[in-house]
Write an enzyme that holds these catalytic residues in place. Structure first.
Site, PDB file in Angstrom:
ATOM      1  N   LYS A  14      53.104 -33.964  57.791  1.00  0.00           N
ATOM      2  CA  LYS A  14      52.305 -33.592  56.623  1.00  0.00           C
ATOM      3  C   LYS A  14      52.429 -34.648  55.527  1.00  0.00           C
ATOM      4  O   LYS A  14      51.445 -34.966  54.847  1.00  0.00           O
ATOM      5  CB  LYS A  14      52.742 -32.223  56.090  1.00  0.00           C
ATOM      6  CG  LYS A  14      51.957 -31.757  54.849  1.00  0.00           C
ATOM      7  CD  LYS A  14      50.452 -31.647  55.112  1.00  0.00           C
ATOM      8  CE  LYS A  14      49.669 -31.323  53.847  1.00  0.00           C
ATOM      9  NZ  LYS A  14      49.893 -29.955  53.359  1.00  0.00           N
ATOM     10  N   SER A  39      54.084 -27.446  52.221  1.00  0.00           N
ATOM     11  CA  SER A  39      54.373 -28.882  52.326  1.00  0.00           C
ATOM     12  C   SER A  39      55.734 -29.100  51.686  1.00  0.00           C
ATOM     13  O   SER A  39      55.866 -29.087  50.462  1.00  0.00           O
ATOM     14  CB  SER A  39      53.304 -29.700  51.605  1.00  0.00           C
ATOM     15  OG  SER A  39      52.047 -29.519  52.202  1.00  0.00           O
ATOM     16  N   LYS A  62      53.824 -34.165  44.401  1.00  0.00           N
ATOM     17  CA  LYS A  62      55.060 -33.788  45.097  1.00  0.00           C
ATOM     18  C   LYS A  62      55.088 -34.348  46.516  1.00  0.00           C
ATOM     19  O   LYS A  62      56.087 -34.923  46.955  1.00  0.00           O
ATOM     20  CB  LYS A  62      55.175 -32.262  45.105  1.00  0.00           C
ATOM     21  CG  LYS A  62      56.325 -31.687  45.914  1.00  0.00           C
ATOM     22  CD  LYS A  62      55.841 -31.108  47.252  1.00  0.00           C
ATOM     23  CE  LYS A  62      54.855 -29.960  47.064  1.00  0.00           C
ATOM     24  NZ  LYS A  62      54.437 -29.369  48.352  1.00  0.00           N
TER      25      LYS A  62
END
Length: 307
Positions: A182, A108, A250
């Protein structure tokens, strides 16, 4: 586009490289080994590779060496800076890629980095695909991951037999579109986990049997894949990671803070994602960065005075 592909994708013909053998990466690499593909792997901590080596994987001494012995190289790492170092560093994948080989980043990561990697790969007559995944450790083990693929459509199509070992791939568009997908996915996952946590905490405080409550609602509008994957884990205090809480911080950060560059700057205002990021950041601040994302329920419990 010509014929940029090294060989047909078949176990007896295609050499695969793999970098990143954490919870997700190890399960995904294991599935490819079980499907008959040969794997060359790299691990900064070689002892973590013993299980894959026992299945037939070969251990390389650097990312460059992995690239030299592979037609297709997967990466599954933690952060965009890790991807940059492994791929674009002085001894990275790009320095060892053979012509017409393909890099597939399942981390990701950031859409801009995906575009940069494709541009760098094309300068070496190679290809790069951004293909982050969703489905957690269960999906990785069972080969049921949702895969969001960005890059050249012909290359993604050519990779279909590999993706089918891991799950179901959907072509999302040009380079970076897989990563943008994503990020959007994680915004939705974070909201689902937060709602699930608050619902369970409320149900318990109301004196309900939380297991009975979850069984009652899982078939209705409140049901979700998040509930199926994590509901029982939350109730059973099983916070073993399928994905680390710090990684969701994140991912949410890349959504909350993103500014797309073009003729006009478009800042996406995401108040719900910003709140989720704050709460998951609280989980990290509590020392629980390496717990699974389902551990967000502990933050809601602490807010309500339960230690």
């Amino acid at each position: 586009m010509g014929t940029p592909y090294p060989t047909p994708i078949a176990p007896s013909q295609t050499r695969i490289g793999w970098i990143g053998i954490g919870v997700m990466g190890a399960a995904m690499a294991s599935r490819l080994l079980s499907a008959g593909y040969s794997l060359t792997i790299y691990a900064r901590t070689p002892s973590k590779s013993l299980s894959l080596q026992s299945q037939g994987a070969l251990l390389a001494s650097s990312p460059r060496d992995v690239a030299q012995y592979s037609d297709v190289v997967f990466t599954m790492l933690g952060h965009p800076q890790d991807v940059r170092e492994i791929v674009l560093g002085s001894d990275g994948l790009l320095s060892g890629l053979n012509p017409n080989s393909v890099m597939i980043d399942t981390t990701s990561s950031h859409p801009a980095l995906a575009r940069e990697m494709l541009a760098a790969a094309r300068e070496k007559a190679c290809w790069a695909v951004d293909a982050p995944v969703s489905g957690g450790d269960v999906g990785a083990r069972d080969g049921k991951l949702a895969i969001f693929a960005g890059g050249d459509g012909g290359v993604v199509n050519w990779l279909t037999p590999l993706f089918e070992v891991l799950g179901r791939a959907t072509y999302m568009g040009e380079a970076g579109c897989g990563q943008s997908s994503k990020i959007a996915n994680q915004i939705m996952v974070g909201a689902n986990l937060l709602g699930l946590s608050e619902g369970l905490v409320f149900a318990e405080r109301a004196g309900l049997d939380v297991k009975q409550f979850m069984e009652a609602v899982r078939g209705g509008a409140a049901g979700s894949m998040a509930m199926e994957l994590f509901g029982e884990r939350m109730i059973g205090r099983d916070f073993r990671p399928g994905g680390f809480a710090e990684y969701l911080v994140k991912d949410l950060g890349m959504g909350v803070d993103v500014v797309e560059e073009g003729e006009d700057e478009r800042v996406v205002v995401l108040p719900g994602a910003a709140l989720c990021k704050q709460l998951f950041s609280g989980m990290v601040a509590n020392g629980d960065a390496k717990l699974g994302t389902q551990g967000i329920i502990t933050v809601i419990e602490r807010i309500n005075g339960k230690s």
